[in-house]
Scaffold this motif. Sequence first.
Motif, PDB file in Angstrom:
ATOM      1  N   HIS A 100     -23.239 -25.180 -70.175  1.00 23.95           N
ATOM      2  CA  HIS A 100     -23.135 -23.825 -69.707  1.00 23.95           C
ATOM      3  C   HIS A 100     -23.495 -23.495 -68.481  1.00 23.95           C
ATOM      4  O   HIS A 100     -24.598 -24.024 -67.942  1.00 23.95           O
ATOM      5  CB  HIS A 100     -23.174 -22.931 -70.967  1.00 23.95           C
ATOM      6  N   PRO A 101     -23.074 -22.444 -67.784  1.00 27.68           N
ATOM      7  CA  PRO A 101     -23.553 -21.965 -66.498  1.00 27.68           C
ATOM      8  C   PRO A 101     -25.121 -21.387 -66.624  1.00 27.68           C
ATOM      9  O   PRO A 101     -25.582 -20.936 -67.624  1.00 27.68           O
ATOM     10  CB  PRO A 101     -22.591 -20.897 -65.894  1.00 27.68           C
ATOM     11  N   GLY A 102     -25.574 -21.101 -65.334  1.00 32.37           N
ATOM     12  CA  GLY A 102     -26.784 -20.185 -65.211  1.00 32.37           C
ATOM     13  C   GLY A 102     -28.194 -21.159 -65.199  1.00 32.37           C
ATOM     14  O   GLY A 102     -29.223 -20.740 -65.221  1.00 32.37           O
ATOM     15  N   VAL A 103     -27.990 -22.434 -65.123  1.00 30.36           N
ATOM     16  CA  VAL A 103     -29.075 -23.216 -65.051  1.00 30.36           C
ATOM     17  C   VAL A 103     -29.868 -23.185 -63.632  1.00 30.36           C
ATOM     18  O   VAL A 103     -28.967 -23.340 -62.691  1.00 30.36           O
ATOM     19  CB  VAL A 103     -28.795 -24.715 -65.228  1.00 30.36           C
ATOM     20  N   ARG A 104     -30.915 -23.035 -63.668  1.00 37.56           N
ATOM     21  CA  ARG A 104     -31.608 -22.922 -62.078  1.00 37.56           C
ATOM     22  C   ARG A 104     -32.326 -23.978 -61.709  1.00 37.56           C
ATOM     23  O   ARG A 104     -32.192 -25.095 -62.509  1.00 37.56           O
ATOM     24  CB  ARG A 104     -32.812 -21.619 -62.314  1.00 37.56           C
ATOM     25  N   ASN A 105     -32.491 -23.990 -60.481  1.00 38.18           N
ATOM     26  CA  ASN A 105     -33.305 -24.863 -59.687  1.00 38.18           C
ATOM     27  C   ASN A 105     -32.390 -26.114 -59.799  1.00 38.18           C
ATOM     28  O   ASN A 105     -32.854 -27.459 -60.009  1.00 38.18           O
ATOM     29  CB  ASN A 105     -34.626 -25.544 -60.468  1.00 38.18           C
ATOM     30  N   VAL A 106     -31.254 -26.191 -59.302  1.00 42.82           N
ATOM     31  CA  VAL A 106     -30.105 -27.186 -58.988  1.00 42.82           C
ATOM     32  C   VAL A 106     -30.485 -27.996 -57.944  1.00 42.82           C
ATOM     33  O   VAL A 106     -30.551 -27.422 -56.716  1.00 42.82           O
ATOM     34  CB  VAL A 106     -28.744 -26.782 -59.191  1.00 42.82           C
ATOM     35  N   GLN A 107     -30.586 -29.336 -57.972  1.00 42.59           N
ATOM     36  CA  GLN A 107     -30.799 -29.995 -56.724  1.00 42.59           C
ATOM     37  C   GLN A 107     -30.404 -31.624 -56.797  1.00 42.59           C
ATOM     38  O   GLN A 107     -30.262 -31.963 -57.871  1.00 42.59           O
ATOM     39  CB  GLN A 107     -32.513 -30.339 -56.521  1.00 42.59           C
ATOM     40  N   TRP A 108     -29.991 -32.097 -55.571  1.00 42.57           N
ATOM     41  CA  TRP A 108     -29.358 -33.306 -55.494  1.00 42.57           C
ATOM     42  C   TRP A 108     -30.296 -34.276 -54.497  1.00 42.57           C
ATOM     43  O   TRP A 108     -30.879 -33.651 -53.806  1.00 42.57           O
ATOM     44  CB  TRP A 108     -27.916 -33.334 -55.035  1.00 42.57           C
ATOM     45  N   TRP A 109     -30.643 -35.707 -55.107  1.00 42.14           N
ATOM     46  CA  TRP A 109     -31.409 -36.308 -54.271  1.00 42.14           C
ATOM     47  C   TRP A 109     -30.717 -37.782 -54.034  1.00 42.14           C
ATOM     48  O   TRP A 109     -29.927 -38.092 -54.955  1.00 42.14           O
ATOM     49  CB  TRP A 109     -32.461 -36.854 -55.179  1.00 42.14           C
ATOM     50  N   LEU A 110     -31.170 -38.358 -53.126  1.00 42.84           N
ATOM     51  CA  LEU A 110     -30.748 -39.797 -52.713  1.00 42.84           C
ATOM     52  C   LEU A 110     -32.017 -40.629 -52.676  1.00 42.84           C
ATOM     53  O   LEU A 110     -32.780 -40.304 -51.528  1.00 42.84           O
ATOM     54  CB  LEU A 110     -29.750 -39.875 -51.452  1.00 42.84           C
ATOM     55  N   ASP A 111     -32.230 -41.409 -53.517  1.00 40.74           N
ATOM     56  CA  ASP A 111     -33.453 -42.364 -53.492  1.00 40.74           C
ATOM     57  C   ASP A 111     -34.491 -41.493 -53.115  1.00 40.74           C
ATOM     58  O   ASP A 111     -35.872 -41.806 -52.407  1.00 40.74           O
ATOM     59  CB  ASP A 111     -33.457 -43.252 -52.375  1.00 40.74           C
ATOM     60  N   GLY A 112     -34.792 -40.291 -53.953  1.00 40.59           N
ATOM     61  CA  GLY A 112     -36.251 -39.369 -53.924  1.00 40.59           C
ATOM     62  C   GLY A 112     -35.979 -38.235 -52.712  1.00 40.59           C
ATOM     63  O   GLY A 112     -36.911 -37.790 -52.653  1.00 40.59           O
ATOM     64  N   THR A 113     -35.003 -38.449 -51.792  1.00 40.84           N
ATOM     65  CA  THR A 113     -35.123 -37.379 -50.591  1.00 40.84           C
ATOM     66  C   THR A 113     -34.131 -36.499 -51.028  1.00 40.84           C
ATOM     67  O   THR A 113     -32.870 -36.796 -51.406  1.00 40.84           O
ATOM     68  CB  THR A 113     -34.255 -38.199 -49.369  1.00 40.84           C
ATOM     69  N   PRO A 114     -34.542 -35.123 -50.938  1.00 40.60           N
ATOM     70  CA  PRO A 114     -33.409 -33.843 -51.416  1.00 40.60           C
ATOM     71  C   PRO A 114     -32.424 -33.939 -50.314  1.00 40.60           C
ATOM     72  O   PRO A 114     -32.526 -34.034 -49.251  1.00 40.60           O
ATOM     73  CB  PRO A 114     -34.383 -32.710 -51.177  1.00 40.60           C
ATOM     74  N   LEU A 115     -31.025 -33.670 -50.840  1.00 38.86           N
ATOM     75  CA  LEU A 115     -30.195 -33.492 -50.264  1.00 38.86           C
ATOM     76  C   LEU A 115     -29.588 -31.928 -49.931  1.00 38.86           C
ATOM     77  O   LEU A 115     -29.793 -31.076 -50.754  1.00 38.86           O
ATOM     78  CB  LEU A 115     -28.718 -34.112 -50.838  1.00 38.86           C
ATOM     79  N   HIS A 116     -29.252 -31.624 -48.798  1.00 35.97           N
ATOM     80  CA  HIS A 116     -28.639 -30.266 -48.521  1.00 35.97           C
ATOM     81  C   HIS A 116     -27.365 -30.338 -48.075  1.00 35.97           C
ATOM     82  O   HIS A 116     -26.794 -31.376 -47.458  1.00 35.97           O
ATOM     83  CB  HIS A 116     -29.552 -29.712 -47.491  1.00 35.97           C
ATOM     84  N   ASN A 117     -26.660 -29.176 -48.107  1.00 33.00           N
ATOM     85  CA  ASN A 117     -25.069 -29.058 -47.588  1.00 33.00           C
ATOM     86  C   ASN A 117     -25.080 -29.086 -46.247  1.00 33.00           C
ATOM     87  O   ASN A 117     -25.743 -28.310 -45.456  1.00 33.00           O
ATOM     88  CB  ASN A 117     -24.898 -27.735 -48.402  1.00 33.00           C
ATOM     89  N   ASN A 118     -24.505 -30.185 -45.625  1.00 30.71           N
ATOM     90  CA  ASN A 118     -24.207 -29.847 -44.433  1.00 30.71           C
ATOM     91  C   ASN A 118     -22.686 -30.648 -44.147  1.00 30.71           C
ATOM     92  O   ASN A 118     -22.009 -30.867 -44.925  1.00 30.71           O
ATOM     93  CB  ASN A 118     -25.374 -30.673 -43.650  1.00 30.71           C
ATOM     94  N   LEU A 119     -22.337 -31.314 -42.816  1.00 27.83           N
ATOM     95  CA  LEU A 119     -21.169 -31.813 -42.643  1.00 27.83           C
ATOM     96  C   LEU A 119     -21.133 -33.241 -43.321  1.00 27.83           C
ATOM     97  O   LEU A 119     -20.096 -33.448 -43.816  1.00 27.83           O
ATOM     98  CB  LEU A 119     -20.837 -32.079 -41.073  1.00 27.83           C
TER      99      LEU A 119
END
Length: 104
Positions: free
Chosen positions: A36-55
């Motif tokens: 279900h929705p509403g889960v906080r602190n969503v984050q993606w990582w690649l080999d321990g490095t946080p990923l951020h929205n970009n091109l």
Amino acid sequence: LLLLCHAEEAAVVVSGLRNTDVFVGESATFTCELSHPGVRNVQWWLDGTPLHNNLVTEISEQDGRIHTLTLNDVACHDSGTVTFRAGSLISSAKLLVKGISPLA
């Protein structure tokens, strides 16, 4: 009191990340579905490095439950472990970027 109990129901991973193999220059997409929705602190990582929205890295969310990461124009050095975290929930999968073998 009933309302509190219902609100405290913990989200679970309905469908986790899957290992993905792609060739250099292609896109790799990972999807994680939560109960279900509403889960906080969503984050993606690649080999321990946080990923951020970009091109190159596209991060999206549908209905607050389906979380998608797309890595565009991947290179060999992008191979590694992709991890999705939402609160205390974690799902991981391997990304393998294969070089295009020269024709013999």
